[in-house]
Scaffold this motif. Structure first.
Motif, PDB file in Angstrom:
ATOM      1  N   SER A   1      14.944  27.146 -31.509  1.00 55.60           N
ATOM      2  CA  SER A   1      14.863  28.062 -30.375  1.00 55.60           C
ATOM      3  C   SER A   1      13.409  28.473 -30.172  1.00 55.60           C
ATOM      4  O   SER A   1      12.563  28.286 -31.055  1.00 55.60           O
TER       5      SER A   1
ATOM      6  N   SER B   1      15.196  29.949 -23.471  1.00 57.15           N
ATOM      7  CA  SER B   1      15.505  29.285 -24.738  1.00 57.15           C
ATOM      8  C   SER B   1      16.901  29.655 -25.223  1.00 57.15           C
ATOM      9  O   SER B   1      17.688  28.794 -25.628  1.00 57.15           O
TER      10      SER B   1
ATOM     11  N   GLY C   1      19.550  27.949 -23.282  1.00 56.44           N
ATOM     12  CA  GLY C   1      19.573  26.496 -23.356  1.00 56.44           C
ATOM     13  C   GLY C   1      18.909  25.824 -22.171  1.00 56.44           C
ATOM     14  O   GLY C   1      19.133  24.636 -21.922  1.00 56.44           O
TER      15      GLY C   1
ATOM     16  N   PRO D   1      12.644  19.920 -39.050  1.00 54.78           N
ATOM     17  CA  PRO D   1      11.630  20.783 -38.421  1.00 54.78           C
ATOM     18  C   PRO D   1      10.353  20.940 -39.237  1.00 54.78           C
ATOM     19  O   PRO D   1       9.268  21.052 -38.672  1.00 54.78           O
TER      20      PRO D   1
ATOM     21  N   SER E   1      12.658  19.262 -31.584  1.00 58.53           N
ATOM     22  CA  SER E   1      12.865  19.985 -32.843  1.00 58.53           C
ATOM     23  C   SER E   1      14.257  20.588 -32.992  1.00 58.53           C
ATOM     24  O   SER E   1      14.742  20.780 -34.108  1.00 58.53           O
ATOM     25  N   GLY E   2      14.878  20.943 -31.871  1.00 62.45           N
ATOM     26  CA  GLY E   2      16.152  21.653 -31.942  1.00 62.45           C
ATOM     27  C   GLY E   2      16.006  23.122 -32.263  1.00 62.45           C
ATOM     28  O   GLY E   2      17.005  23.831 -32.431  1.00 62.45           O
TER      29      GLY E   2
ATOM     30  N   THR F   1      10.873  20.172 -27.786  1.00 58.44           N
ATOM     31  CA  THR F   1      12.034  19.501 -27.206  1.00 58.44           C
ATOM     32  C   THR F   1      12.788  18.686 -28.250  1.00 58.44           C
ATOM     33  O   THR F   1      14.019  18.622 -28.242  1.00 58.44           O
TER      34      THR F   1
END
Length: 439
Positions: A170, A260, A263, A368, A167-168, A165
């Motif tokens: 996919s 994912s 979104g 990340p 991390s950004g 959540t």
């Protein structure tokens, strides 16, 4: 003073979760502790509400995946997997260990570590007894792989969901970056297990006993009370592969990817998969609404929400700044190794769930790479001590129920070898993935 009180409350919550006196749920202390830090102003009400709102999708997913895993067990998926491994190994302990590793790794990755600990461990015990093998290597594999094999997907572990959540990334990018660390951890664990349990494996086994055949019945047995909820609800007697369940699981996994890209939260895919199996089981009168609610473990979900608020208090009053000072802010290989090591130590000090909640504000800002290195630390580190992961504590209870007690000394010695080795290999693999794939 606020920092001291917050730390004391966190330790009390974790100690209660470890001991669980009289079988009381973890939420029995966590909820009052969360209310106390909010009432005392240690965590402002708005901050507590924001933390709860952030955690709700994660906790909702946890409930849905627990129901999905229980329904898969009721359909006989885990029993079928155990039977398949027993047939393939043919009484040879080496292939049996490899089969347990493969099944545990896949179940952990797709259905989360709780499914491996709660639902697969009893099946592995029964499978080892069926082929006459010493059970210790195989049940210890369930405990270790519940942690080590939870690196692959965002849905494999609650810690992963929290990190995902923030991390950004996919769903597919997360999985791509963690594939090599996941494979590396499993491979290292397997090599270590072959050496650490050489005596148990050398003891041998025998060809598997014939699977019990289901006796045909002309008509179903009536129930005296249609609405009764027998506990525990028995698994289906069929020993064949539950094809419908496997199809639903495959579609659920595809749904994680689709949500994912759209979104949306993975909660909706997990809820859809659980709903399909639940409607089918309810229609066939093989479960009840009450049993489904129990499978979702609402009190444990409430514990996670309350724990998030208590950890927020500790982070805001000292722990966050201490972590920020201690951790490097780069993405070089030495930096990633240092982050993973600190995360592993923190997981064994305060449990991996509070550890990732405390680490996220710092590592998420660094990118990340550091975030995933911290995730490697909090997922692999708990193989060192019982208290590092709630799943490991639950594994101990499962073994106790089935008449087998793990040895603390053996568990710790195994962890002293496995944890540093898996941490190093997985972190180097993550560094390589970041260079090859990028973020």
């Amino acid at each position: 003073m606020a920092g001291i009180v917050s730390a004391a409350l966190l330790l009390a919550v974790l100690a209660f979760a470890v001991v669980r006196p009289r079988g009381l749920p973890e939420a029995a202390v966590a909820v009052p502790a969360a209310m106390l830090v909010v009432a005392a102003g240690v965590v402002p009400f708005e901050a507590a509400r924001a933390r709860t709102a952030d955690l709700l999708p994660v906790v909702g997913f946890l409930a849905a995946i627990l129901v999905l895993a229980q329904l898969c067990a009721d359909e006989g998926l885990f029993t079928a997997a155990g039977n398949l491994v027993a047939r393939v190994c043919g009484g040879r302990t080496g292939p049996l260990l490899g089969g347990v590793f493969a099944v545990a790794a896949l179940i952990t990755a797709v259905l989360s570590l709780d499914a491996t600990v709660v639902l697969l461990t009893p099946v592995v015990l029964a499978t080892a007894a069926r082929v006459g093998a010493r059970p210790r290597p195989y049940v210890y594999a369930c405990a270790h792989l519940a942690n080590s094999a939870s690196l692959l997907l965002p849905v494999s572990n609650l810690t992963n969901l929290l990190a995902f959540t923030a991390s950004g990334l996919s769903f597919t990018r997360f999985a791509a970056l963690m594939t090599l660390p996941w494979l590396g951890a499993i491979a290292v664990e397997y090599v270590i297990f072959r050496r650490a349990f050489a005596a148990d494996l050398a003891a041998g086994a025998h060809p598997p006993e014939p699977e019990p055949q289901q006796q045909p019945r002309s008509e179903p047995e009536p129930r005296s009370k249609p609405d009764a909820d027998p506990e525990p609800w028995p698994e289906r007697e069929e020993t064949g592969v539950p094809v419908f369940t496997l199809v639903v699981l495959a579609l659920t996994l595809a749904g994680f990817v689709l949500t994912s890209f759209a979104g949306a939260e993975p909660l909706w895919a997990a809820l859809a998969g659980a709903s399909v199996l639940a409607v089918r089981a309810l229609g066939q009168r093989r479960t009840t609404a009450r049993r489904l609610v129990r499978a979702a473990n609402p009190l444990f979900c409430l514990f996670v929400l309350a724990l998030g608020i208590v950890v927020e208090a500790v982070v805001d009053h000292g722990l966050g700044s201490g972590i920020g000072t201690l951790l490097p802010d780069g993405s070089s290989l030495p930096d990633l190794l240092a982050i993973a090591a600190v995360a592993a130590v923190l997981a064994n000090l305060i449990n991996n769930l509070p550890a990732i909640l405390a680490l996220l504000p710092v590592v998420a800002a660094a990118g990340p790479g550091p975030l995933l290195a911290a995730l490697i630390g909090v997922n692999l580190g708990p193989n060192l001590t019982y208290v590092g992961s709630l799943a490991t504590l639950l594994w101990r209870r499962i073994l106790h129920v089935h008449g087998m007690e793990p040895e603390l000394g053996h568990f710790t010695r195994l962890g002293l070898v496995a944890v540093p080795a898996t941490l190093a290999v997985s972190t180097v693999a993550l560094w390589g993935s970041l260079r090859l794939i990028g973020v």
